[in-house]
Design an enzyme around this catalytic site. Sequence first.
Site, mmCIF file in Angstrom:
data_model
loop_
_atom_site.group_PDB
_atom_site.id
_atom_site.type_symbol
_atom_site.label_atom_id
_atom_site.label_comp_id
_atom_site.label_asym_id
_atom_site.label_seq_id
_atom_site.Cartn_x
_atom_site.Cartn_y
_atom_site.Cartn_z
ATOM 1 N N GLY A 46 34.942 54.235 39.521
ATOM 2 C CA GLY A 46 33.906 53.423 40.146
ATOM 3 C C GLY A 46 34.515 52.386 41.063
ATOM 4 O O GLY A 46 35.688 52.023 40.911
ATOM 5 N N GLN A 51 35.144 44.759 45.933
ATOM 6 C CA GLN A 51 36.535 45.134 45.669
ATOM 7 C C GLN A 51 37.292 45.528 46.934
ATOM 8 O O GLN A 51 38.515 45.599 46.926
ATOM 9 C CB GLN A 51 36.603 46.290 44.662
ATOM 10 C CG GLN A 51 36.216 45.867 43.256
ATOM 11 C CD GLN A 51 36.358 47.021 42.293
ATOM 12 O OE1 GLN A 51 35.455 47.828 42.148
ATOM 13 N NE2 GLN A 51 37.515 47.128 41.645
ATOM 14 N N CYS A 88 40.252 48.328 35.428
ATOM 15 C CA CYS A 88 39.651 48.023 36.731
ATOM 16 C C CYS A 88 40.694 48.217 37.823
ATOM 17 O O CYS A 88 41.844 47.785 37.667
ATOM 18 C CB CYS A 88 39.169 46.571 36.725
ATOM 19 S SG CYS A 88 38.442 46.053 38.283
ATOM 20 N N LEU A 89 40.294 48.825 38.930
ATOM 21 C CA LEU A 89 41.228 49.049 40.039
ATOM 22 C C LEU A 89 41.739 47.730 40.623
ATOM 23 O O LEU A 89 42.798 47.701 41.239
ATOM 24 C CB LEU A 89 40.556 49.879 41.143
ATOM 25 C CG LEU A 89 40.228 51.336 40.783
ATOM 26 C CD1 LEU A 89 39.475 51.998 41.934
ATOM 27 C CD2 LEU A 89 41.482 52.126 40.445
ATOM 28 N N HIS A 130 30.003 47.797 34.477
ATOM 29 C CA HIS A 130 31.226 47.237 35.065
ATOM 30 C C HIS A 130 31.042 46.989 36.564
ATOM 31 O O HIS A 130 31.372 45.917 37.079
ATOM 32 C CB HIS A 130 32.383 48.212 34.791
ATOM 33 C CG HIS A 130 33.703 47.784 35.339
ATOM 34 N ND1 HIS A 130 34.763 47.442 34.534
ATOM 35 C CD2 HIS A 130 34.145 47.650 36.624
ATOM 36 C CE1 HIS A 130 35.795 47.093 35.301
ATOM 37 N NE2 HIS A 130 35.448 47.224 36.568
ATOM 38 N N GLU A 131 30.488 47.982 37.268
ATOM 39 C CA GLU A 131 30.323 47.843 38.728
ATOM 40 C C GLU A 131 29.230 46.828 39.062
ATOM 41 O O GLU A 131 29.365 46.059 40.014
ATOM 42 C CB GLU A 131 30.034 49.196 39.372
ATOM 43 C CG GLU A 131 31.113 50.264 39.164
ATOM 44 C CD GLU A 131 32.542 49.802 39.424
ATOM 45 O OE1 GLU A 131 32.756 48.904 40.261
ATOM 46 O OE2 GLU A 131 33.459 50.323 38.773
ATOM 47 N N HIS A 134 30.648 43.432 39.009
ATOM 48 C CA HIS A 134 31.406 43.082 40.218
ATOM 49 C C HIS A 134 30.499 42.458 41.284
ATOM 50 O O HIS A 134 30.940 41.593 42.047
ATOM 51 C CB HIS A 134 32.061 44.330 40.830
ATOM 52 C CG HIS A 134 33.409 44.660 40.259
ATOM 53 N ND1 HIS A 134 34.468 43.791 40.307
ATOM 54 C CD2 HIS A 134 33.872 45.781 39.656
ATOM 55 C CE1 HIS A 134 35.535 44.366 39.751
ATOM 56 N NE2 HIS A 134 35.196 45.575 39.340
HETATM 57 ZN ZN ZN Z 1 36.368 46.909 38.357
#
Ligand code: ZN
Length: 146
Positions: A46, A51, A88-89, A130-131, A134
Amino acid sequence: MAIRIIRKEDDPVLRKKAKVVDKIDEKIHTLLDDMVDTMYDADGVGLAAPQIGILKRIIVIDIGDELIELINPEMIEEKGKQTGAEGCLSIPGVTGDVTRPQVVTVKGLDRNGKDIVIEGKDLLARALCHELDHLNGVLFTDKIED
Ligand code: ZN
């Protein structure tokens, strides 16, 4: 289409609240394409627009069965609870247990501006939460249990 730079944990953009998309045009389509490319390139499940430094309410998710693109997503229902490992990226190398709903229902718009409703359970529910976080400047590390 292009791969964008993923902002990391200490970047202040990750702590800002993203803005509602009021017009879905070619620029938004390019942004979606780039987000999808960037997510797959990074082997993520995701990605949220903040991000890559864009404060718009857009997320993309693919937990392995289908690509989901959501503009202006909103949580409409949460059911149950699950606790499991998350990463998380934007925070490479860190994982931790986070409790999320077992099942969520999220509504939003697709890339054509059509209303869509997505019900996700287990990993998809976790990815949606999670997204969505963000978009409100919340990182999973805020929610790790010890
Ligand atoms: Zn993330």
